[in-house]
Enzyme design. Structure first.
Site, PDB file in Angstrom:
ATOM      1  N   LYS A   1     170.679 -63.517 -47.749  1.00 27.65           N
ATOM      2  CA  LYS A   1     171.373 -64.811 -47.782  1.00 27.65           C
ATOM      3  C   LYS A   1     172.474 -64.954 -46.730  1.00 27.65           C
ATOM      4  CE  LYS A   1     170.091 -65.478 -52.602  1.00 27.65           C
ATOM      5  NZ  LYS A   1     170.472 -65.678 -53.982  1.00 27.65           N
TER       6      LYS A   1
ATOM      7  N   HIS B   1     163.178 -91.965 -37.628  1.00 28.94           N
ATOM      8  CA  HIS B   1     164.160 -91.817 -38.713  1.00 28.94           C
ATOM      9  C   HIS B   1     164.813 -93.155 -39.056  1.00 28.94           C
ATOM     10  CE1 HIS B   1     164.259 -87.450 -39.575  1.00 28.94           C
ATOM     11  NE2 HIS B   1     163.561 -87.447 -38.455  1.00 28.94           N
TER      12      HIS B   1
ATOM     13  N   ASP C   1     164.133 -69.100 -54.275  1.00 28.03           N
ATOM     14  CA  ASP C   1     165.599 -69.080 -54.249  1.00 28.03           C
ATOM     15  C   ASP C   1     166.064 -69.837 -52.991  1.00 28.03           C
ATOM     16  OD1 ASP C   1     168.304 -68.397 -53.872  1.00 28.03           O
ATOM     17  OD2 ASP C   1     168.046 -66.503 -54.955  1.00 28.03           O
TER      18      ASP C   1
ATOM     19  N   GLU D   1     165.044 -85.921 -47.285  1.00 25.53           N
ATOM     20  CA  GLU D   1     165.072 -86.374 -45.888  1.00 25.53           C
ATOM     21  C   GLU D   1     163.849 -87.229 -45.587  1.00 25.53           C
ATOM     22  OE1 GLU D   1     165.126 -83.454 -42.692  1.00 25.53           O
ATOM     23  OE2 GLU D   1     165.675 -85.007 -41.247  1.00 25.53           O
TER      24      GLU D   1
HETATM   25  C1  HMG Z   1     157.259 -90.447 -38.361  1.00 24.60           C
HETATM   26  C2  HMG Z   1     156.085 -90.083 -37.462  1.00 24.60           C
HETATM   27  C3  HMG Z   1     155.125 -89.154 -38.223  1.00 24.60           C
HETATM   28  C4  HMG Z   1     155.350 -91.324 -37.041  1.00 24.60           C
HETATM   29  O1  HMG Z   1     154.323 -90.952 -36.144  1.00 24.60           O
HETATM   30  P1  HMG Z   1     153.314 -92.039 -35.481  1.00 24.60           P
HETATM   31  O2  HMG Z   1     152.328 -91.232 -34.721  1.00 24.60           O
HETATM   32  O3  HMG Z   1     154.091 -93.077 -34.781  1.00 24.60           O
HETATM   33  O4  HMG Z   1     152.743 -92.688 -36.812  1.00 24.60           O
HETATM   34  P2  HMG Z   1     151.354 -93.288 -37.221  1.00 24.60           P
HETATM   35  O5  HMG Z   1     151.678 -94.484 -38.072  1.00 24.60           O
HETATM   36  O6  HMG Z   1     150.441 -93.463 -36.048  1.00 24.60           O
HETATM   37  O7  HMG Z   1     150.762 -92.156 -38.165  1.00 24.60           O
HETATM   38  C5  HMG Z   1     150.333 -90.896 -37.661  1.00 24.60           C
HETATM   39  C6  HMG Z   1     150.211 -89.925 -38.803  1.00 24.60           C
HETATM   40  O8  HMG Z   1     151.537 -89.567 -39.277  1.00 24.60           O
HETATM   41  C7  HMG Z   1     151.493 -89.428 -40.708  1.00 24.60           C
HETATM   42  N1  HMG Z   1     152.382 -90.467 -41.310  1.00 24.60           N
HETATM   43  C8  HMG Z   1     152.959 -91.517 -40.707  1.00 24.60           C
HETATM   44  N2  HMG Z   1     153.752 -92.210 -41.559  1.00 24.60           N
HETATM   45  C9  HMG Z   1     153.660 -91.583 -42.744  1.00 24.60           C
HETATM   46  C10 HMG Z   1     154.269 -91.796 -44.013  1.00 24.60           C
HETATM   47  N3  HMG Z   1     155.121 -92.822 -44.232  1.00 24.60           N
HETATM   48  N4  HMG Z   1     153.966 -90.955 -45.003  1.00 24.60           N
HETATM   49  C11 HMG Z   1     153.106 -89.916 -44.806  1.00 24.60           C
HETATM   50  N5  HMG Z   1     152.511 -89.661 -43.607  1.00 24.60           N
HETATM   51  C12 HMG Z   1     152.789 -90.480 -42.591  1.00 24.60           C
HETATM   52  C13 HMG Z   1     150.039 -89.588 -41.114  1.00 24.60           C
HETATM   53  O9  HMG Z   1     149.410 -88.318 -41.074  1.00 24.60           O
HETATM   54  C14 HMG Z   1     149.506 -90.475 -40.031  1.00 24.60           C
HETATM   55  O10 HMG Z   1     148.106 -90.360 -39.854  1.00 24.60           O
HETATM   56  P3  HMG Z   1     147.100 -91.231 -40.798  1.00 24.60           P
HETATM   57  O11 HMG Z   1     147.143 -90.577 -42.144  1.00 24.60           O
HETATM   58  O12 HMG Z   1     147.646 -92.629 -40.854  1.00 24.60           O
HETATM   59  O13 HMG Z   1     145.787 -91.108 -40.115  1.00 24.60           O
HETATM   60  C15 HMG Z   1     156.563 -89.358 -36.150  1.00 24.60           C
HETATM   61  O14 HMG Z   1     157.347 -90.224 -35.355  1.00 24.60           O
HETATM   62  C16 HMG Z   1     157.332 -88.091 -36.380  1.00 24.60           C
HETATM   63  O15 HMG Z   1     156.801 -87.086 -36.869  1.00 24.60           O
HETATM   64  N6  HMG Z   1     158.610 -88.054 -35.979  1.00 24.60           N
HETATM   65  C17 HMG Z   1     159.389 -86.822 -36.073  1.00 24.60           C
HETATM   66  C18 HMG Z   1     160.184 -86.819 -37.324  1.00 24.60           C
HETATM   67  C19 HMG Z   1     160.583 -85.401 -37.679  1.00 24.60           C
HETATM   68  O16 HMG Z   1     159.921 -84.418 -37.361  1.00 24.60           O
HETATM   69  N7  HMG Z   1     161.656 -85.273 -38.371  1.00 24.60           N
HETATM   70  C20 HMG Z   1     162.014 -83.953 -38.838  1.00 24.60           C
HETATM   71  C21 HMG Z   1     163.325 -83.899 -39.300  1.00 24.60           C
HETATM   72  S1  HMG Z   1     164.439 -83.850 -37.928  1.00 24.60           S
HETATM   73  C22 HMG Z   1     165.572 -82.663 -38.430  1.00 24.60           C
HETATM   74  O17 HMG Z   1     165.821 -82.563 -39.614  1.00 24.60           O
HETATM   75  C23 HMG Z   1     165.991 -81.615 -37.500  1.00 24.60           C
HETATM   76  C24 HMG Z   1     166.496 -81.854 -36.074  1.00 24.60           C
HETATM   77  C25 HMG Z   1     165.731 -82.964 -35.371  1.00 24.60           C
HETATM   78  O18 HMG Z   1     167.888 -82.165 -36.076  1.00 24.60           O
HETATM   79  C26 HMG Z   1     166.269 -80.485 -35.447  1.00 24.60           C
HETATM   80  C27 HMG Z   1     166.411 -80.454 -33.942  1.00 24.60           C
HETATM   81  O19 HMG Z   1     167.570 -80.326 -33.448  1.00 24.60           O
HETATM   82  O20 HMG Z   1     165.386 -80.515 -33.262  1.00 24.60           O
HETATM   83  N1  NDP Z   2     169.741 -59.129 -58.287  1.00 22.65           N
HETATM   84  C1  NDP Z   2     170.113 -59.629 -57.123  1.00 22.65           C
HETATM   85  O1  NDP Z   2     170.909 -59.041 -56.397  1.00 22.65           O
HETATM   86  C2  NDP Z   2     169.538 -60.915 -56.659  1.00 22.65           C
HETATM   87  C3  NDP Z   2     168.744 -61.672 -57.480  1.00 22.65           C
HETATM   88  N2  NDP Z   2     168.186 -62.842 -57.021  1.00 22.65           N
HETATM   89  C4  NDP Z   2     167.344 -63.552 -57.977  1.00 22.65           C
HETATM   90  O2  NDP Z   2     166.276 -62.664 -58.284  1.00 22.65           O
HETATM   91  C5  NDP Z   2     165.202 -63.423 -58.817  1.00 22.65           C
HETATM   92  C6  NDP Z   2     163.925 -62.911 -58.223  1.00 22.65           C
HETATM   93  O3  NDP Z   2     163.850 -61.531 -58.472  1.00 22.65           O
HETATM   94  P1  NDP Z   2     162.437 -60.899 -58.786  1.00 22.65           P
HETATM   95  O4  NDP Z   2     162.655 -59.451 -58.882  1.00 22.65           O
HETATM   96  O5  NDP Z   2     161.429 -61.405 -57.814  1.00 22.65           O
HETATM   97  O6  NDP Z   2     162.008 -61.612 -60.135  1.00 22.65           O
HETATM   98  P2  NDP Z   2     162.261 -61.251 -61.686  1.00 22.65           P
HETATM   99  O7  NDP Z   2     163.586 -60.605 -61.881  1.00 22.65           O
HETATM  100  O8  NDP Z   2     161.953 -62.485 -62.411  1.00 22.65           O
HETATM  101  O9  NDP Z   2     161.190 -60.104 -61.964  1.00 22.65           O
HETATM  102  C7  NDP Z   2     159.846 -60.247 -61.696  1.00 22.65           C
HETATM  103  C8  NDP Z   2     159.095 -59.195 -62.460  1.00 22.65           C
HETATM  104  O10 NDP Z   2     157.793 -59.695 -62.742  1.00 22.65           O
HETATM  105  C9  NDP Z   2     156.965 -58.593 -63.045  1.00 22.65           C
HETATM  106  N3  NDP Z   2     155.621 -58.871 -62.489  1.00 22.65           N
HETATM  107  C10 NDP Z   2     154.580 -59.321 -63.224  1.00 22.65           C
HETATM  108  N4  NDP Z   2     153.499 -59.508 -62.440  1.00 22.65           N
HETATM  109  C11 NDP Z   2     153.845 -59.168 -61.190  1.00 22.65           C
HETATM  110  C12 NDP Z   2     153.170 -59.164 -59.948  1.00 22.65           C
HETATM  111  N5  NDP Z   2     151.890 -59.548 -59.818  1.00 22.65           N
HETATM  112  N6  NDP Z   2     153.838 -58.773 -58.845  1.00 22.65           N
HETATM  113  C13 NDP Z   2     155.135 -58.390 -58.926  1.00 22.65           C
HETATM  114  N7  NDP Z   2     155.825 -58.357 -60.077  1.00 22.65           N
HETATM  115  C14 NDP Z   2     155.197 -58.764 -61.214  1.00 22.65           C
HETATM  116  C15 NDP Z   2     157.615 -57.353 -62.408  1.00 22.65           C
HETATM  117  O11 NDP Z   2     157.989 -56.505 -63.474  1.00 22.65           O
HETATM  118  P3  NDP Z   2     158.039 -54.919 -63.292  1.00 22.65           P
HETATM  119  O12 NDP Z   2     159.108 -54.653 -62.261  1.00 22.65           O
HETATM  120  O13 NDP Z   2     158.432 -54.433 -64.653  1.00 22.65           O
HETATM  121  O14 NDP Z   2     156.711 -54.445 -62.819  1.00 22.65           O
HETATM  122  C16 NDP Z   2     158.826 -57.932 -61.695  1.00 22.65           C
HETATM  123  O15 NDP Z   2     159.916 -57.048 -61.659  1.00 22.65           O
HETATM  124  C17 NDP Z   2     165.468 -64.869 -58.463  1.00 22.65           C
HETATM  125  O16 NDP Z   2     165.859 -65.574 -59.622  1.00 22.65           O
HETATM  126  C18 NDP Z   2     166.625 -64.783 -57.492  1.00 22.65           C
HETATM  127  O17 NDP Z   2     167.400 -65.936 -57.510  1.00 22.65           O
HETATM  128  C19 NDP Z   2     168.365 -63.263 -55.733  1.00 22.65           C
HETATM  129  C20 NDP Z   2     169.125 -62.535 -54.876  1.00 22.65           C
HETATM  130  C21 NDP Z   2     169.841 -61.352 -55.286  1.00 22.65           C
END
Ligand code: HMG
Ligand code: NDP
Length: 406
Positions: A230, A401, A305, A101
């Site tokens: 989930k 956007h 995940d 996005e």
């Molecule tokens: C696009 C901006 C940031 C412009 O914002 P601006 O203030 O017009 O831009 P600017 O050129 O003055 O730059 C300001 C700062 O923005 C950053 N920036 C600016 N351009 C870039 C770039 N190309 N790459 C990386 N960073 C960038 C950067 O930090 C920059 O500061 P600087 O570093 O220049 O001092 C602003 O208009 C904005 O944030 N718009 C909102 C966009 C957004 O949040 N989209 C999210 C997705 S929307 C969605 O998926 C969900 C939705 C919307 O449907 C959910 C809902 O229902 O609400």
């Molecule tokens: N089974 C299911 O129903 C589901 C599975 N998943 C999947 O499960 C996976 C994640 O499961 P998860 O159990 O996290 O991972 P893993 O199955 O990969 O197991 C992680 C293992 O790492 C060991 N471990 C080593 N160091 C650490 C530490 N510092 N802290 C905790 N554990 C450590 C533990 O072994 P030990 O236990 O022997 O100590 C732990 O069980 C993902 O791939 C996900 O997509 C997602 C949803 C449902």
């Protein structure tokens, strides 16, 4: 004996002599993926060459994928660096984000720069615990009551059974729910640095064996959906699941005006009318603008995940103009399911994402790296909320956007 060639294996699969998922028994994982890719390309007419250009070892990805044919690439960007004062995550860090996005990383980046100008964000994990809730069949409500009592009296036995399967997981508690002749036992575990779904599913299975051996209840399903994994569910929003994490920041009015082209009062009003009233009218569980965006992008970048973005969007954003005219903003994510070990975190590009944050592998103490990852994601979400609310205030959403996203 020499290894069979790709052509030999293609022929054997076509003849029904070898199944697609059995290819790894005959050749190494990479070659097996090549055979499947060739077969799917031939049968679908799709050009899959680019899918074959993946950068990880196919054999190492065995715990992550079945019937592998290749890899999908998602562009990776960074926002920040951003200063964070966290319970576990500290310092100035870049936030890795994988997305398709356009304008999303720019938005979070702008939010980070504003947070930085305000002296940084604060973040804390306030609750932690991964759940699994099996469903048991009982004869009637009297038997249900007996089971609930038995569970209360025997939690230590359940703990002993569950913890025998893991050296890291700890059973925190079991909460029973009764619905007619169904009893759901919601097991909650401290899973340390693992997201924990495999860990708690295996551990809960062991505890269920004890319940069945000692009571009249019969296990119907190891997951009875009160977990709840989930699916959008109020239980996660209220009780939490994985990490419950909050990030907040107070931004001086001049910074809001200069960098976000709007005012604290305008942002607070948009937040109330959009994120609270609009969400209530929509019957939404997410009282936020786009927390799912930061959660999804950082999940992809760090090997989480992806399906658990559902729970990760269970978040409430608050915004208020302070008595001094500044802006206070917070994001509280109720159920962020993250790990820095296990699952997809070992794949090299995802491990690199964790390295950017400095949270790869097991933490010291155990659990601190996953806490830090949760705090980093909450700060990314906070930055995204700030920037999008501001863009709505300055009426820049559509133009941003149009400029950056198409
Ligand atoms: C696009 C901006 C940031 C412009 O914002 P601006 O203030 O017009 O831009 P600017 O050129 O003055 O730059 C300001 C700062 O923005 C950053 N920036 C600016 N351009 C870039 C770039 N190309 N790459 C990386 N960073 C960038 C950067 O930090 C920059 O500061 P600087 O570093 O220049 O001092 C602003 O208009 C904005 O944030 N718009 C909102 C966009 C957004 O949040 N989209 C999210 C997705 S929307 C969605 O998926 C969900 C939705 C919307 O449907 C959910 C809902 O229902 O609400
Ligand atoms: N089974 C299911 O129903 C589901 C599975 N998943 C999947 O499960 C996976 C994640 O499961 P998860 O159990 O996290 O991972 P893993 O199955 O990969 O197991 C992680 C293992 O790492 C060991 N471990 C080593 N160091 C650490 C530490 N510092 N802290 C905790 N554990 C450590 C533990 O072994 P030990 O236990 O022997 O100590 C732990 O069980 C993902 O791939 C996900 O997509 C997602 C949803 C449902």
């Amino acid at each position: 004996m020499t290894d069979p060639t790709v052509e030999d294996l293609l022929e054997r699969v076509r003849e029904g002599d070898v199944r697609l998922h059995e290819l790894d028994d005959h050749v190494d994982a990479g070659t097996a993926a090549t055979v499947r890719r060739r077969l799917v390309a031939d049968e679908s007419g799709a050009d899959l060459d680019v899918v074959g250009e993946y950068a990880f070892d196919a054999a190492a990805a065995d715990p992550n994928i079945d019937n592998m044919i290749g890899g999908v690439q998602v562009p990776l960007g960074v926002a920040g660096p951003v200063a964070v004062d966290g319970g576990a995550f500290d310092g100035d860090r870049y936030l890795p984000m994988a997305t398709t996005e356009g304008a999303l990383v720019a938005s979070v980046n702008r939010g980070c720069s504003v947070i930085d100008a305000a002296g940084g964000a604060t973040a804390r994990v306030t609750k932690s615990g991964m759940t699994r809730a099996p469903v048991f069949r009982v004869a009637d409500v009297a038997e249900a009551e007996a089971l609930v009592e038995w569970v209360r009296d025997n939690e230590d036995r359940l703990r002993e059974a569950a913890e025998s399967t893991t050296s890291h997981g700890e059973l925190l508690g079991v909460t029973p729910y009764v619905v007619g002749n169904n009893v759901y036992l919601r097991f909650r575990f401290d899973t340390k640095d693992a997201m924990g779904m495999n860990m708690v599913t295996i551990a809960t299975g062991e505890a269920c064996d004890v319940v069945e051996a000692e009571t009249d209840a019969e296990l119907v399903a190891l997951s009875g959906n009160l977990c709840s994994d989930k699916k959008p569910a109020a239980v996660n929003a209220v009780e939490g699941r994985g990490r419950s994490v909050t990030a907040d920041v107070e931004i001086p009015r001049e910074v809001v005006e200069e960098r976000l082209h709007t005012t604290p009062v305008a942002i607070a009003e948009i937040n109330t009318r959009k994120n609270h009233v609009g969400s209530a009218k929509a019957g939404s569980l997410g009282f936020n603008a786009h927390v799912a965006n930061a959660v999804a992008a950082m999940f992809l970048a760090t090997g989480q995940d992806a399906a658990q973005v559902v729970e990760g969007s269970n978040a409430i954003t608050t915004a208020e103009a302070t008595a001094d005219g500044d802006l206070y903003v917070s994001v509280s994510i109720a159920s962020l399911e993250v790990g820095t070990v296990g699952g997809g975190t070992k794949l090299p590009t995802q491990a690199a994402g964790l390295d950017v944050l400095g949270v790869r592998g097991g933490g010291d103490p155990a659990g601190s790296n996953a806490d830090a990852l949760a705090e980093a994601i909450a700060v990314g979400a906070l930055a995204g909320e700030l920037s999008l609310l501001a863009a709505l205030g300055s009426r820049h959403l559509a133009s941003a956007h149009a400029d950056l996203g198409r």
